[in-house]
Each structure stands twice: as C-alpha cells, then as structure tokens.
Scaffold this motif. Structure first.
Motif, PDB file in Angstrom:
ATOM      1  N   GLY A   1      28.027  22.839  52.731  1.00 35.43           N
ATOM      2  CA  GLY A   1      29.230  23.405  52.154  1.00 35.43           C
ATOM      3  C   GLY A   1      29.572  22.857  50.782  1.00 35.43           C
ATOM      4  N   ALA A   2      30.722  23.284  50.273  1.00 37.17           N
ATOM      5  CA  ALA A   2      31.141  22.969  48.906  1.00 37.17           C
ATOM      6  C   ALA A   2      31.389  21.480  48.689  1.00 37.17           C
ATOM      7  CB  ALA A   2      32.386  23.779  48.544  1.00 37.17           C
ATOM      8  N   ALA A   3      32.055  20.822  49.592  1.00 35.42           N
ATOM      9  CA  ALA A   3      32.368  19.398  49.412  1.00 35.42           C
ATOM     10  C   ALA A   3      31.089  18.566  49.348  1.00 35.42           C
ATOM     11  CB  ALA A   3      33.275  18.894  50.529  1.00 35.42           C
ATOM     12  N   ALA A   4      30.114  18.916  50.164  1.00 37.39           N
ATOM     13  CA  ALA A   4      28.850  18.166  50.179  1.00 37.39           C
ATOM     14  C   ALA A   4      28.054  18.361  48.892  1.00 37.39           C
ATOM     15  CB  ALA A   4      28.013  18.585  51.376  1.00 37.39           C
ATOM     16  N   SER A   5      28.387  19.377  48.115  1.00 31.46           N
ATOM     17  CA  SER A   5      27.651  19.639  46.874  1.00 31.46           C
ATOM     18  C   SER A   5      28.125  18.772  45.702  1.00 31.46           C
ATOM     19  CB  SER A   5      27.743  21.122  46.501  1.00 31.46           C
ATOM     20  OG  SER A   5      29.035  21.440  46.023  1.00 31.46           O
ATOM     21  N   VAL A   6      29.127  17.937  45.925  1.00 32.62           N
ATOM     22  CA  VAL A   6      29.591  17.021  44.881  1.00 32.62           C
ATOM     23  C   VAL A   6      28.674  15.793  44.918  1.00 32.62           C
ATOM     24  CG1 VAL A   6      31.531  15.734  43.912  1.00 32.62           C
ATOM     25  CG2 VAL A   6      31.947  17.886  45.119  1.00 32.62           C
ATOM     26  N   SER A   7      27.563  15.928  44.221  1.00 29.49           N
ATOM     27  CA  SER A   7      26.534  14.880  44.235  1.00 29.49           C
ATOM     28  C   SER A   7      26.989  13.649  43.456  1.00 29.49           C
ATOM     29  CB  SER A   7      25.254  15.418  43.601  1.00 29.49           C
ATOM     30  OG  SER A   7      25.478  15.679  42.225  1.00 29.49           O
ATOM     31  N   LEU A   8      26.219  12.569  43.602  1.00 31.04           N
ATOM     32  CA  LEU A   8      26.493  11.355  42.850  1.00 31.04           C
ATOM     33  C   LEU A   8      26.416  11.627  41.350  1.00 31.04           C
ATOM     34  CD1 LEU A   8      27.151   8.372  42.941  1.00 31.04           C
ATOM     35  CD2 LEU A   8      24.710   7.899  43.156  1.00 31.04           C
ATOM     36  N   GLY A   9      25.457  12.445  40.929  1.00 24.07           N
ATOM     37  CA  GLY A   9      25.349  12.803  39.516  1.00 24.07           C
ATOM     38  C   GLY A   9      26.570  13.562  39.018  1.00 24.07           C
ATOM     39  N   LYS A  10      27.074  14.488  39.835  1.00 25.12           N
ATOM     40  CA  LYS A  10      28.278  15.243  39.476  1.00 25.12           C
ATOM     41  C   LYS A  10      29.474  14.300  39.402  1.00 25.12           C
ATOM     42  CE  LYS A  10      30.341  18.947  38.402  1.00 25.12           C
ATOM     43  NZ  LYS A  10      30.211  19.390  37.029  1.00 25.12           N
TER      44      LYS A  10
END
Length: 127
Positions: free
Chosen positions: A74-83
């Motif tokens: 989902g969307a929350a999990a897509s906030v990577s360390l790089g982001k």
C-alpha cells in the motif's frame, strides 16, 4: 479526437489536494506546497509535498503517497528510506530560511483507493 491521459503528476496533484483538504479540516494551515530543492545536474533533489503548521506552531512536513491498488504493502509502505531522506533534506533546507527553529515533525498521508490515512510523526530526521 483528443485522448484523455491521466499522468502520474496529475494523479499526484489530486492526492495532494485531498491530503491538503483533510489536514486543513483537522486544523492545520498550509505554509507551502511542493517545496523543491535542486541538487544539480544528474543529482536527485528533494521535495516536500506539503508544509503545514499546527495551531501550536509546529511545522509539519508531509509526504503524500497514493496507490490505487493495495499490492506491495500500500501507499504508506511506499515511503522508502530514500524518500524519507529526500523529504528530510527538503525540510532542512526550508528550516535554514527561518530566523528561529520551530518544533517540527514528519507526517505521511497515505491514500489507498478511497481510504485516506494520516500518520503523524511517521518518521524522524535522526540519522
């Protein structure tokens, strides 16, 4: 006949608008939208989707993520360390423009289909 194309940018703009309306309804005030920092040719810059302010003066740097499907966490999990690092870089750059440092935090607004989830203090700037 012109084909109607929906771009990633236009979907992102709609998601940011939804997040902004939601956060304003929660009492936050918009300070800046799409705050960008260039790092130079070939280097990835930084962007903070929304910079908001709470009633008590806390600056809130908001990352907005939108997913139409729920695969891959989902969307929350897509906030990577790089982001997160690019958001922190943008926040640090913005804070250097202020005469005094206010309290601040990093929030995420995740939009999965029709479901909007606000995650206050989703990550920190600690190394």
């Amino acid at each position: 006949m012109l084909a109607s194309t929906v771009t990633t940018k236009s979907r992102g703009d709609v998601a940011e608008g939804q997040a902004l309306a939601y956060l304003e309804a929660q009492g936050l005030r918009l300070v800046h939208r799409n705050y960008r920092v260039a790092r130079g040719p070939g280097a990835r810059g930084a962007e903070v989707d929304l910079i908001m302010c709470t009633v008590d003066g806390t600056l809130v740097f908001v990352e907005v993520r939108q997913r139409s499907r729920h695969d891959h966490g989902g969307a929350a999990a897509s906030v990577s360390l790089g982001k997160q690092r690019r958001c922190i870089l943008g926040a640090r750059h913005y804070l250097m423009t202020l005469p005094q440092l206010p309290p601040c935090r990093f929030d995420v607004v995740a939009i999965d289909g029709e479901t909007l989830t606000w995650i206050p203090a989703a990550f920190t700037a600690q190394d």
